[in-house]
Design a protein around this motif. Structure first.
Motif, PDB file in Angstrom:
ATOM      1  N   ARG A  31       0.818  -1.091   0.025  1.00  0.00           N
ATOM      2  CA  ARG A  31       0.074  -0.056   0.094  1.00  0.00           C
ATOM      3  C   ARG A  31       0.887   1.206  -0.064  1.00  0.00           C
ATOM      4  NH1 ARG A  31      -5.584  -0.902   3.061  1.00  0.00           N
ATOM      5  NH2 ARG A  31      -5.951  -2.981   2.692  1.00  0.00           N
ATOM      6  N   LEU A  32       1.921   1.303   0.793  1.00  0.00           N
ATOM      7  CA  LEU A  32       2.689   2.379   0.803  1.00  0.00           C
ATOM      8  C   LEU A  32       3.470   2.595  -0.548  1.00  0.00           C
ATOM      9  CD1 LEU A  32       4.492   1.833   4.189  1.00  0.00           C
ATOM     10  CD2 LEU A  32       2.931   3.867   3.612  1.00  0.00           C
ATOM     11  N   GLU A  33       3.914   1.427  -1.070  1.00  0.00           N
ATOM     12  CA  GLU A  33       4.479   1.833  -2.367  1.00  0.00           C
ATOM     13  C   GLU A  33       3.493   2.560  -3.515  1.00  0.00           C
ATOM     14  OE1 GLU A  33       5.850  -2.317  -3.273  1.00  0.00           O
ATOM     15  OE2 GLU A  33       7.901  -1.783  -2.419  1.00  0.00           O
ATOM     16  N   ILE A  34       2.443   1.874  -3.435  1.00  0.00           N
ATOM     17  CA  ILE A  34       1.194   2.212  -4.505  1.00  0.00           C
ATOM     18  C   ILE A  34       0.968   4.111  -4.059  1.00  0.00           C
ATOM     19  CG2 ILE A  34      -1.134   2.518  -4.868  1.00  0.00           C
ATOM     20  CD1 ILE A  34      -1.232  -0.583  -4.539  1.00  0.00           C
ATOM     21  N   ALA A  35       0.943   4.314  -2.556  1.00  0.00           N
ATOM     22  CA  ALA A  35       0.908   5.612  -2.204  1.00  0.00           C
ATOM     23  C   ALA A  35       1.958   6.491  -2.685  1.00  0.00           C
ATOM     24  CB  ALA A  35       0.863   5.605  -0.681  1.00  0.00           C
ATOM     25  N   LYS A  36       3.233   6.104  -2.659  1.00  0.00           N
ATOM     26  CA  LYS A  36       4.313   6.715  -3.188  1.00  0.00           C
ATOM     27  C   LYS A  36       4.369   7.217  -4.556  1.00  0.00           C
ATOM     28  CE  LYS A  36       9.445   6.060  -3.838  1.00  0.00           C
ATOM     29  NZ  LYS A  36      10.531   5.317  -3.844  1.00  0.00           N
ATOM     30  N   THR A  37       3.653   6.162  -5.081  1.00  0.00           N
ATOM     31  CA  THR A  37       3.549   6.501  -6.872  1.00  0.00           C
ATOM     32  C   THR A  37       2.377   7.604  -7.004  1.00  0.00           C
ATOM     33  OG1 THR A  37       4.409   4.233  -7.322  1.00  0.00           O
ATOM     34  CG2 THR A  37       2.775   5.681  -9.108  1.00  0.00           C
ATOM     35  N   ILE A  85       6.830   5.392  13.291  1.00  0.00           N
ATOM     36  CA  ILE A  85       6.031   4.955  11.968  1.00  0.00           C
ATOM     37  C   ILE A  85       4.772   5.785  12.076  1.00  0.00           C
ATOM     38  CG2 ILE A  85       4.687   3.119  10.890  1.00  0.00           C
ATOM     39  CD1 ILE A  85       7.272   1.272  11.413  1.00  0.00           C
ATOM     40  N   ARG A  86       3.980   5.653  13.349  1.00  0.00           N
ATOM     41  CA  ARG A  86       2.719   6.365  13.466  1.00  0.00           C
ATOM     42  C   ARG A  86       3.050   7.768  13.444  1.00  0.00           C
ATOM     43  NH1 ARG A  86      -0.437   3.634  18.224  1.00  0.00           N
ATOM     44  NH2 ARG A  86       0.338   5.496  19.141  1.00  0.00           N
ATOM     45  N   LYS A  87       4.101   8.500  13.775  1.00  0.00           N
ATOM     46  CA  LYS A  87       4.210   9.866  13.828  1.00  0.00           C
ATOM     47  C   LYS A  87       4.735  10.208  12.323  1.00  0.00           C
ATOM     48  CE  LYS A  87       7.630  13.295  15.113  1.00  0.00           C
ATOM     49  NZ  LYS A  87       9.036  13.476  15.483  1.00  0.00           N
ATOM     50  N   PHE A 100       7.757   8.421   2.057  1.00  0.00           N
ATOM     51  CA  PHE A 100       7.135   6.949   1.925  1.00  0.00           C
ATOM     52  C   PHE A 100       8.431   5.906   1.932  1.00  0.00           C
ATOM     53  CE2 PHE A 100       3.790   9.608   0.092  1.00  0.00           C
ATOM     54  CZ  PHE A 100       2.627   9.221   0.575  1.00  0.00           C
ATOM     55  N   ASP A 101       9.412   6.208   1.606  1.00  0.00           N
ATOM     56  CA  ASP A 101      10.555   5.365   1.298  1.00  0.00           C
ATOM     57  C   ASP A 101      10.992   4.952   2.687  1.00  0.00           C
ATOM     58  OD1 ASP A 101      10.929   5.190  -1.301  1.00  0.00           O
ATOM     59  OD2 ASP A 101      12.300   6.794  -1.362  1.00  0.00           O
ATOM     60  N   GLY A 102      11.102   5.914   3.784  1.00  0.00           N
ATOM     61  CA  GLY A 102      11.608   5.583   5.043  1.00  0.00           C
ATOM     62  C   GLY A 102      10.313   4.597   5.798  1.00  0.00           C
ATOM     63  N   LEU A 103       9.239   4.890   5.559  1.00  0.00           N
ATOM     64  CA  LEU A 103       8.082   3.983   5.968  1.00  0.00           C
ATOM     65  C   LEU A 103       8.251   2.306   5.236  1.00  0.00           C
ATOM     66  CD1 LEU A 103       5.163   6.136   6.266  1.00  0.00           C
ATOM     67  CD2 LEU A 103       6.567   5.216   8.114  1.00  0.00           C
ATOM     68  N   ILE A 104       8.810   2.549   4.022  1.00  0.00           N
ATOM     69  CA  ILE A 104       8.761   1.330   3.250  1.00  0.00           C
ATOM     70  C   ILE A 104       9.963   0.460   3.773  1.00  0.00           C
ATOM     71  CG2 ILE A 104       9.175   0.315   1.100  1.00  0.00           C
ATOM     72  CD1 ILE A 104       7.461   2.346  -0.036  1.00  0.00           C
ATOM     73  N   ASP A 105      10.979   1.052   4.056  1.00  0.00           N
ATOM     74  CA  ASP A 105      12.215   0.594   4.410  1.00  0.00           C
ATOM     75  C   ASP A 105      12.160  -0.001   5.771  1.00  0.00           C
ATOM     76  OD1 ASP A 105      13.397   1.290   2.187  1.00  0.00           O
ATOM     77  OD2 ASP A 105      14.386   2.917   2.882  1.00  0.00           O
ATOM     78  N   ASN A 107       9.406  -1.131   7.534  1.00  0.00           N
ATOM     79  CA  ASN A 107       8.422  -2.015   7.577  1.00  0.00           C
ATOM     80  C   ASN A 107       9.029  -3.227   6.845  1.00  0.00           C
ATOM     81  OD1 ASN A 107       5.745  -1.307   8.802  1.00  0.00           O
ATOM     82  ND2 ASN A 107       6.372   0.425   7.698  1.00  0.00           N
ATOM     83  N   ARG A 108       9.594  -3.251   5.903  1.00  0.00           N
ATOM     84  CA  ARG A 108      10.566  -4.231   5.109  1.00  0.00           C
ATOM     85  C   ARG A 108      11.397  -4.916   5.828  1.00  0.00           C
ATOM     86  NH1 ARG A 108      11.382  -2.224   0.062  1.00  0.00           N
ATOM     87  NH2 ARG A 108       9.545  -2.978  -0.673  1.00  0.00           N
ATOM     88  N   LEU A 109      12.261  -4.172   6.730  1.00  0.00           N
ATOM     89  CA  LEU A 109      13.242  -4.715   7.744  1.00  0.00           C
ATOM     90  C   LEU A 109      12.538  -5.444   8.711  1.00  0.00           C
ATOM     91  CD1 LEU A 109      15.773  -1.625   7.997  1.00  0.00           C
ATOM     92  CD2 LEU A 109      16.211  -3.889   7.112  1.00  0.00           C
ATOM     93  N   ILE A 110      11.398  -4.928   9.258  1.00  0.00           N
ATOM     94  CA  ILE A 110      10.795  -5.730  10.367  1.00  0.00           C
ATOM     95  C   ILE A 110      10.214  -7.126   9.527  1.00  0.00           C
ATOM     96  CG2 ILE A 110       8.898  -5.591  12.095  1.00  0.00           C
ATOM     97  CD1 ILE A 110      11.255  -3.928  12.748  1.00  0.00           C
ATOM     98  N   ALA A 111       9.852  -7.176   8.517  1.00  0.00           N
ATOM     99  CA  ALA A 111       9.059  -7.973   7.930  1.00  0.00           C
ATOM    100  C   ALA A 111       9.972  -8.993   7.526  1.00  0.00           C
ATOM    101  CB  ALA A 111       8.364  -7.730   6.701  1.00  0.00           C
TER     102      ALA A 111
END
Length: 115
Positions: A31-37, A85-87, A100-105, A107-111
């Motif tokens: 969803r974040l990747e779509i939002a970034k675009t 992340i929430r902030k 968006f990149d920070g949030l994506i990165d 979340n990806r590290l945690i996943a």
């Protein structure tokens, strides 16, 4: 027979929980990747940030509970990450950030750590 089935399910439970958490994080990333675009202040961005905020609110609530089996230091670190992340999602919603990149990165590290 019932006891063996229950024991098997109980022993697989942590792996199943991690798999569900990883799946939810991957959904957030998608969803974040779509939002970034689409860009900030778009319906896609609001949908993504809302999903991420709700997801991390659930994680934070779970991490805050005494019954959570993770070490206290790790739980505290993950809670701090969740609060950031929430902030950051709030800043994006207000048009004060496009991170968006920070949030994506993050979340990806945690996943990736849930494998």
């Amino acid at each position: 027979m019932y006891h063996q089935s229950y024991a098997k399910i109980a022993s697989e439970s942590p792996q199943s929980a991690r798999a569900r958490e990883r799946e939810a994080l991957q959904e957030a990333i998608s969803r974040l990747e779509i939002a970034k675009t689409a860009g900030p202040l778009t319906p896609e961005a609001f949908e993504a940030t809302d999903f991420v905020r709700r997801l991390w609110s659930i994680f934070i609530a779970d991490l805050s509970g005494d019954e959570n089996g993770l070490p206290a230091e790790l739980r505290a670190s993950l809670i701090s990450i969740g609060l950031w992340i929430r902030k950051e999602a709030d800043l994006i919603d207000r048009g004060e950030s496009e991170n968006f990149d920070g949030l994506i990165d993050i979340n990806r590290l945690i996943a990736d750590g849930l494998v």
